[in-house]
Design a protein around this motif. Structure first.
Motif, PDB file in Angstrom:
ATOM      1  N   GLY A  45     -16.085  12.273  67.925  1.00 50.73           N
ATOM      2  CA  GLY A  45     -17.464  11.790  67.801  1.00 50.73           C
ATOM      3  C   GLY A  45     -17.618  10.861  66.608  1.00 50.73           C
ATOM      4  O   GLY A  45     -18.284   9.818  66.687  1.00 50.73           O
ATOM      5  N   ALA A  46     -16.991  11.232  65.498  1.00 48.54           N
ATOM      6  CA  ALA A  46     -17.059  10.387  64.297  1.00 48.54           C
ATOM      7  C   ALA A  46     -16.394   9.035  64.554  1.00 48.54           C
ATOM      8  O   ALA A  46     -16.884   7.996  64.101  1.00 48.54           O
ATOM      9  CB  ALA A  46     -16.381  11.104  63.131  1.00 48.54           C
ATOM     10  N   GLN A  65     -20.901  22.437  68.199  1.00 48.77           N
ATOM     11  CA  GLN A  65     -20.709  20.984  68.178  1.00 48.77           C
ATOM     12  C   GLN A  65     -21.938  20.262  67.641  1.00 48.77           C
ATOM     13  O   GLN A  65     -21.809  19.229  66.982  1.00 48.77           O
ATOM     14  CB  GLN A  65     -20.321  20.451  69.562  1.00 48.77           C
ATOM     15  N   GLY A  66     -23.114  20.777  67.909  1.00 45.34           N
ATOM     16  CA  GLY A  66     -24.326  20.191  67.339  1.00 45.34           C
ATOM     17  C   GLY A  66     -24.247  20.145  65.816  1.00 45.34           C
ATOM     18  O   GLY A  66     -24.788  19.241  65.172  1.00 45.34           O
ATOM     19  N   GLN A  67     -23.559  21.123  65.247  1.00 43.49           N
ATOM     20  CA  GLN A  67     -23.380  21.166  63.786  1.00 43.49           C
ATOM     21  C   GLN A  67     -22.168  20.342  63.339  1.00 43.49           C
ATOM     22  O   GLN A  67     -22.256  19.515  62.436  1.00 43.49           O
ATOM     23  CB  GLN A  67     -23.207  22.626  63.341  1.00 43.49           C
ATOM     24  N   MET A  68     -21.020  20.567  64.008  1.00 45.87           N
ATOM     25  CA  MET A  68     -19.785  19.937  63.522  1.00 45.87           C
ATOM     26  C   MET A  68     -19.766  18.423  63.732  1.00 45.87           C
ATOM     27  O   MET A  68     -19.209  17.690  62.927  1.00 45.87           O
ATOM     28  CB  MET A  68     -18.561  20.590  64.178  1.00 45.87           C
ATOM     29  N   GLN A  82     -21.389  17.068  60.749  1.00 48.31           N
ATOM     30  CA  GLN A  82     -20.568  17.218  59.540  1.00 48.31           C
ATOM     31  C   GLN A  82     -19.431  16.188  59.483  1.00 48.31           C
ATOM     32  O   GLN A  82     -19.100  15.681  58.427  1.00 48.31           O
ATOM     33  CB  GLN A  82     -19.994  18.635  59.471  1.00 48.31           C
ATOM     34  N   TYR A  83     -18.817  15.905  60.647  1.00 51.06           N
ATOM     35  CA  TYR A  83     -17.718  14.927  60.645  1.00 51.06           C
ATOM     36  C   TYR A  83     -18.214  13.492  60.507  1.00 51.06           C
ATOM     37  O   TYR A  83     -17.426  12.586  60.278  1.00 51.06           O
ATOM     38  CB  TYR A  83     -16.820  15.124  61.878  1.00 51.06           C
ATOM     39  N   LEU A  84     -19.539  13.285  60.627  1.00 48.66           N
ATOM     40  CA  LEU A  84     -20.088  11.941  60.410  1.00 48.66           C
ATOM     41  C   LEU A  84     -20.192  11.601  58.921  1.00 48.66           C
ATOM     42  O   LEU A  84     -20.424  10.449  58.557  1.00 48.66           O
ATOM     43  CB  LEU A  84     -21.473  11.818  61.057  1.00 48.66           C
TER      44      LEU A  84
END
Lengths: 323, 323
Positions: free
Chosen positions: B118-119, B141-144, B147-149
């Motif tokens: 996603g990032a 995934q809504g959280q991670m 975070q990876y952004l």
């Protein structure tokens, strides 16, 4: 949840308490009755060095587990003193998807379930009295197929065919230590003449036996051929057989001896029956002592499911007992 | 050879030293350049309770390893206090087929590699300045994904859409503890109005967003839909997009948002490009700040290969160091 992990020594110990032939008979019946979910085999091929990895997986409806088995075959490993096969079996809970067991069997359980399937084929398809067991291939399956026949026939006479005399001599020594009498040969015709139960356990891509040499009253279990390229039996042999059984007719459409004989037009896909239907009695096995019968074993995930569940349940019960 | 076995704590520790985004960028490039062997995904489905298991596997030509990843999703587990996902990653040597590593990641590495993808999509496709990140789905995934952004954009403002206010409140609390400002909403239109980077991370089978609400200059990463049934975006949104990228066009033919928009006739399979070709610069990403861009992520084995090899090599080097 941490999975329970068991190694090869523990697995071999567990097998002493178990009856793989019975477990796998039950599996073949479930498979042929449509009580299983078994997707097509996953496959990875390698060229340099040549090798393959197969992923076989699935489950029986209503069972506790689903199973994923991975097994590799890299035949040039032996040059470097490394076993050609490796692998493991994984057990997950059907109700939650949780990984509950890892059997680090190094490919051994694949050997066991394959040998057990050969014994099942012989039990229902071989003639009543076995005079001599003919074996093509001096490898692990050439040995284990014979050992698993112990429960099916009292015959302890083997004729072994190998690629050279050295190979045959090593086989002879090993098997004589286990109580068999072994006659080596480099001539396939000799096997056809002298043996009424023949096992082909090679990675050959060319037929080992000629059709005209096969006598009435012979049973052949072909278990070496598990890809579209491999081929151990002349398609004409299947053409003249009275009974042909495959472990999975779905897999036999795309690989193994039945695939070869269908693609050359010697037989049609309507002729072969499925081994599980013979085991359950739905379809008769051998009808008389002079029939020619053939079992084509390509290796089905149901065998992996059955052997791994049997071993895991046995080891798990002990593991709990020790805590 | 005994495999090295590592558990989730060791894996999480290892990830602190690693750059999953870089590893997975390299993987996407190798994949789009045809330097990989990735067979179709293996799948087992369960009805009662509902669940699925996916087997993703393959290798990069010339790499040391081939990888098999198994991950399960049983969404009713949460009712019983059990995590919905589990799984592991297995590393075998390409030269011998030997099992060399087992990563008991319990599905965590699948979450990491998905968030990293996603990032990567945002890095090459999102507008230069992100005002607010819109998130559909309050799960892992809504959280991670957010975070990876962190490495891609300085934006720390989230608008979260969930099925109810409780769900949104729990999400808000968690993410505010991590330094984000979070505005909850139950109205998808609000997300479309206020956010120029939108992530859909739900198991929805009905579109979440309406085409007419999508403003110019919006990027959407749709990562929830990984089966033929799941669907997060109205096919009309893909119809009006300026750029659509899939992680694997082969997989996108049979599952996910591109599949849906092609099957309804809104787009043709000639329109989407492959993410790895954008990452390598072969195909341009976003061309201007007012384009509408969409990334459709179905999850490809190359991500599993890259993340597991990175983690395993790191842990292996430490393991040897300790002996």
């Amino acid at each position: 949840m941490k999975p329970l992990i068991f190694d090869l020594d523990q697995i071999k110990n567990s097998l002493k308490n178990l009856d793989p032939i019975k477990s796998i008979e039950e599996g073949f019946i479930a498979y042929s009755e449509g009580r299983t979910v078994i997707p097509p085999v996953g496959e990875l091929l390698f060229k340099n060095p040549p090798g393959d990895a197969h992923i076989k997986y699935g489950y029986i409806h209503g069972d506790e587990y689903y199973v994923v088995k991975i097994a590799s075959g890299f035949y040039e490993n032996v040059k470097h003193g490394i076993p050609p096969g490796d692998g493991l079996m994984l057990l997950f809970l059907q109700r939650t998807g949780q990984l509950t067991g890892i059997l680090l069997d190094e490919g051994y359980l694949t050997n066991v379930r394959t040998a057990a399937a050969g014994a099942i084929a012989a039990k229902y398809m071989a003639p009543g009295k076995i005079n001599r067991i003919g074996v093509f291939g001096t490898g692990v399956q050439g040995q284990m197929q014979v050992q698993y026949l112990t429960k099916i026939t009292p015959c302890r006479h083997i004729m072994i065919w190998g690629q050279d005399i050295d190979e045959c001599s090593r086989y002879k020594e090993k098997m004589e230590n286990l109580g068999y009498s072994v006659t080596p040969t480099l001539d396939p015709e000799e096997i056809a003449e002298n043996c009424n139960l023949i096992i082909t356990a090679t990675p050959s891509t060319k037929p080992l036996l000629k059709s005209e040499n096969i006598r009435p009253g012979t049973h052949i279990t072909a278990m070496g051929s598990d890809t579209p390229e491999k081929n151990e039996l002349d398609p004409l042999i299947l053409g003249k057989a009275d009974l042909i059984a495959g472990d999975s007719l779905e897999q036999c459409r795309t690989r193994g001896e039945i695939f070869k004989a269908v693609s050359t037009g010697e037989i049609s896909m309507k002729q072969p029956v499925e081994l599980g239907n013979i085991v359950s009695g739905t379809i008769p096995g051998r009808l008389s002592d002079d029939q020619i019968t053939i079992a084509d074993l390509t290796g089905v995930a149901i065998q992996d499911i059955q052997i791994s569940v049997a071993v895991f349940n046995d080891l798990k019960s002990k593991d709990k007992g020790e805590v």
